[in-house]
Design an enzyme around this catalytic site. Sequence first.
Site, PDB file in Angstrom:
ATOM      1  N   GLY A  97      -2.496   4.104  11.390  1.00  0.00           N
ATOM      2  CA  GLY A  97      -3.429   3.741  10.333  1.00  0.00           C
ATOM      3  C   GLY A  97      -3.705   2.258  10.297  1.00  0.00           C
ATOM      4  O   GLY A  97      -4.852   1.831  10.101  1.00  0.00           O
ATOM      5  N   GLY A 141      -2.781   6.255   4.970  1.00  0.00           N
ATOM      6  CA  GLY A 141      -1.633   5.733   5.702  1.00  0.00           C
ATOM      7  C   GLY A 141      -1.976   4.484   6.470  1.00  0.00           C
ATOM      8  O   GLY A 141      -1.479   4.257   7.580  1.00  0.00           O
ATOM      9  N   ALA A 142      -2.787   3.610   5.863  1.00  0.00           N
ATOM     10  CA  ALA A 142      -3.337   2.450   6.575  1.00  0.00           C
ATOM     11  C   ALA A 142      -2.379   1.276   6.653  1.00  0.00           C
ATOM     12  O   ALA A 142      -2.701   0.271   7.290  1.00  0.00           O
ATOM     13  CB  ALA A 142      -4.633   2.001   5.897  1.00  0.00           C
ATOM     14  N   TYR A 151       7.284  20.788  10.283  1.00  0.00           N
ATOM     15  CA  TYR A 151       6.330  19.812  10.809  1.00  0.00           C
ATOM     16  C   TYR A 151       5.270  20.507  11.666  1.00  0.00           C
ATOM     17  O   TYR A 151       4.071  20.242  11.534  1.00  0.00           O
ATOM     18  CB  TYR A 151       7.058  18.748  11.634  1.00  0.00           C
ATOM     19  CG  TYR A 151       6.130  17.695  12.210  1.00  0.00           C
ATOM     20  CD1 TYR A 151       5.433  16.823  11.382  1.00  0.00           C
ATOM     21  CD2 TYR A 151       5.958  17.572  13.594  1.00  0.00           C
ATOM     22  CE1 TYR A 151       4.592  15.852  11.904  1.00  0.00           C
ATOM     23  CE2 TYR A 151       5.123  16.603  14.126  1.00  0.00           C
ATOM     24  CZ  TYR A 151       4.436  15.746  13.281  1.00  0.00           C
ATOM     25  OH  TYR A 151       3.588  14.803  13.805  1.00  0.00           O
ATOM     26  N   SER A 171      -1.183  16.818  15.941  1.00  0.00           N
ATOM     27  CA  SER A 171      -0.123  16.457  16.877  1.00  0.00           C
ATOM     28  C   SER A 171       0.029  17.561  17.908  1.00  0.00           C
ATOM     29  O   SER A 171      -0.296  18.727  17.637  1.00  0.00           O
ATOM     30  CB  SER A 171       1.198  16.284  16.110  1.00  0.00           C
ATOM     31  OG  SER A 171       2.311  16.276  16.982  1.00  0.00           O
TER      32      SER A 171
END
Length: 313
Positions: free
Chosen positions: A27, A21-22, A176, A151
């Site tokens: 990211g 996820g850069a 989630y 998270s």
Amino acid sequence: MTGWTAEDMPSLTDRTVVVTGANSGLGLEGSKAFARKGATVVMACRSVERGESAAAEIREAVPDATLDVRECDLADLANVEAFADGLHEDYDAVDVLCNNAGVMAIPRSETADGFETQVGVNHLGHFALTGHLLDLLRAADGESRIVTQSSGAHEMGEIDFDDLQRERSYGKWEAYGQSKLANLLFAYELQRRLGNHGWEDVLSVACHPGYADTDLQFRGPREMGSTLRTAFMGIANAVLAQSAEQGALPMLYAATADDVIGGEYVGPGGLFDMRGPPEFQQSNAASRDEETAERLWGVSTDLTGVEYDFESA
């Protein structure tokens, strides 16, 4: 670690860091910080086009950045394996793997392999990726680290083994929370297994960003087609969130700081653990349940087909 910033990171020259996820948010900011310290950063992105755009942004800030943009779609296990195969062809070792990419509170959908997308991308995709790269992490010169982004929402999570894919009952926040709890159960169980097999130079560490202003909050409202909720998230981010640059600090600390040991959990130490400099924290009791972690590991192995080879890697 009071007041710790990315400037306090050690030199990463001759080190290879993989960031999923850069291309955006945490990211992107993490990749920029790693590059600024001299690392070769493999930017693992679902979209190569967006990854190249992000790399161009990094090079504006870090002209001598060494970046390698590659396709890695965590919602497709075949793609994850192909990404790992490419790294094996081109790299002798990986020093840091940041399992950072994720999706949050989206309408129910499924990955290419039929997994509910949040558990599929946030947990199962990273479980498979880490397993495929295990030998490269062990081949690092000195200590290597696997950093898994969770998270604070893990506290509302529950692993429903009878309906892991949430086919019978789906709530976007419940799904989630389950995926973020799974991230922690995975990170801690991985550390136990590394220790049990004598892999003292490979550490598994978890982190969370607090409340950071990223695009993550907007995907759910956009997929729902809700202009009102999208606007509300924009206001909430502007008023309550810290910057993505600040939100990336726990990941950067977990990946590089000298005092980190396996099994730690790093998050921002300010108001309600939502903002501020990184510190060591305690995740909830459910995340430390070894019986649940072991069961989840077995289920994840069965679902992904990825076996962790601690004996020969």
